[in-house]
Design a protein around this motif. Structure first.
Motif, PDB file in Angstrom:
ATOM      1  N   TRP A  69     -51.380 139.861  16.405  1.00  0.00           N
ATOM      2  CA  TRP A  69     -50.632 139.076  15.968  1.00  0.00           C
ATOM      3  C   TRP A  69     -49.194 138.922  16.618  1.00  0.00           C
ATOM      4  O   TRP A  69     -48.892 140.090  16.886  1.00  0.00           O
ATOM      5  CB  TRP A  69     -50.372 139.082  14.348  1.00  0.00           C
ATOM      6  N   GLN A  70     -48.442 137.928  16.820  1.00  0.00           N
ATOM      7  CA  GLN A  70     -47.251 137.982  17.494  1.00  0.00           C
ATOM      8  C   GLN A  70     -46.156 138.220  16.274  1.00  0.00           C
ATOM      9  O   GLN A  70     -46.133 137.893  14.882  1.00  0.00           O
ATOM     10  CB  GLN A  70     -46.791 136.535  17.919  1.00  0.00           C
ATOM     11  N   LYS A  71     -45.320 139.179  16.603  1.00  0.00           N
ATOM     12  CA  LYS A  71     -44.201 139.759  15.543  1.00  0.00           C
ATOM     13  C   LYS A  71     -42.858 139.486  16.204  1.00  0.00           C
ATOM     14  O   LYS A  71     -42.532 139.634  17.237  1.00  0.00           O
ATOM     15  CB  LYS A  71     -44.435 141.253  15.353  1.00  0.00           C
ATOM     16  N   ASP A  72     -42.071 138.903  15.468  1.00  0.00           N
ATOM     17  CA  ASP A  72     -40.719 138.766  15.892  1.00  0.00           C
ATOM     18  C   ASP A  72     -39.823 140.014  15.561  1.00  0.00           C
ATOM     19  O   ASP A  72     -40.222 140.959  15.066  1.00  0.00           O
ATOM     20  CB  ASP A  72     -40.014 137.619  15.150  1.00  0.00           C
ATOM     21  N   ALA A  73     -38.328 140.049  15.816  1.00  0.00           N
ATOM     22  CA  ALA A  73     -37.881 141.030  15.488  1.00  0.00           C
ATOM     23  C   ALA A  73     -37.479 141.425  13.953  1.00  0.00           C
ATOM     24  O   ALA A  73     -37.352 142.751  13.746  1.00  0.00           O
ATOM     25  CB  ALA A  73     -36.323 140.717  16.227  1.00  0.00           C
ATOM     26  N   CYS A  74     -37.668 140.534  13.274  1.00  0.00           N
ATOM     27  CA  CYS A  74     -37.462 140.806  11.990  1.00  0.00           C
ATOM     28  C   CYS A  74     -38.801 141.339  11.192  1.00  0.00           C
ATOM     29  O   CYS A  74     -38.982 141.532  10.037  1.00  0.00           O
ATOM     30  CB  CYS A  74     -37.152 139.396  11.065  1.00  0.00           C
ATOM     31  N   GLY A  75     -40.062 141.260  11.960  1.00  0.00           N
ATOM     32  CA  GLY A  75     -41.364 141.753  11.398  1.00  0.00           C
ATOM     33  C   GLY A  75     -41.968 140.636  10.833  1.00  0.00           C
ATOM     34  O   GLY A  75     -43.225 140.752  10.237  1.00  0.00           O
ATOM     35  N   ASN A  76     -41.437 139.441  11.115  1.00  0.00           N
ATOM     36  CA  ASN A  76     -42.463 138.241  10.823  1.00  0.00           C
ATOM     37  C   ASN A  76     -43.667 137.863  11.569  1.00  0.00           C
ATOM     38  O   ASN A  76     -43.474 138.177  12.896  1.00  0.00           O
ATOM     39  CB  ASN A  76     -41.554 137.079  10.246  1.00  0.00           C
TER      40      ASN A  76
END
Length: 153
Positions: A69-76
């Motif tokens: 899964w792709q994760k952004d800087a906030c962990g979403n």
């Protein structure tokens, strides 16, 4: 791969005619006055229970096969980057096979419960006595004399 494709083609050919058979059954079994209502109600139920939740269910099945899964800087969590193709194939086509099996069971039940009406043997809405009675009434009306010429009792 080849047995899978052969099975997929066979299933497609077997299940394709059910759409026309479904409409034919509705047209033969339902009362003449209610055919338009029945087709409209059938389309409504199909939209409500198939076309609306279908993409949601398919998306949930696809999401269960994600490996990365792709994760952004906030962990979403974002989009899926990598799928397990074999697991995806089995789950997705297994779901389709399950739905087709359920549909086949219901078509079989409908066939056996409506068999007489489908073969033309029995039609509960085709009342021969009412038709002959109305023809008889029509004949009596044409042979009647006007009210002022009828003898009074």
């Amino acid at each position: 791969m080849m047995p899978y494709l052969v099975l997929l083609v066979i299933i497609s050919f077997v299940s394709a005619p059910t759409k026309i058979a479904s409409v034919t059954v509705k047209m033969r079994v339902i009362d003449k006055d209610l055919k338009a209502l029945a087709l409209g109600f059938s389309s409504f139920l199909l939209s409500l229970f198939v076309f609306m939740p279908g993409p949601v269910i398919a998306g949930a099945i696809i999401d269960t096969t994600c490996i990365l899964w792709q994760k952004d800087a906030c962990g979403n969590t974002g989009s899926c980057w990598l799928y397990d193709n074999e697991q995806f194939r089995y789950k997705f086509h297994g779901l389709a096979l399950g739905y087709k099996t359920i549909a086949t069971v219901f078509y079989t039940l409908a066939f056996f419960s409506c068999k007489g009406a489908l073969t033309g043997d029995v039609n509960p809405y085709d009342d021969k006595t009412a038709q002959s009675g109305s023809a008889q009434q029509e004949e009596e009306l044409t042979n009647m004399k006007p009210d002022h010429e009828q003898p009074s009792m």
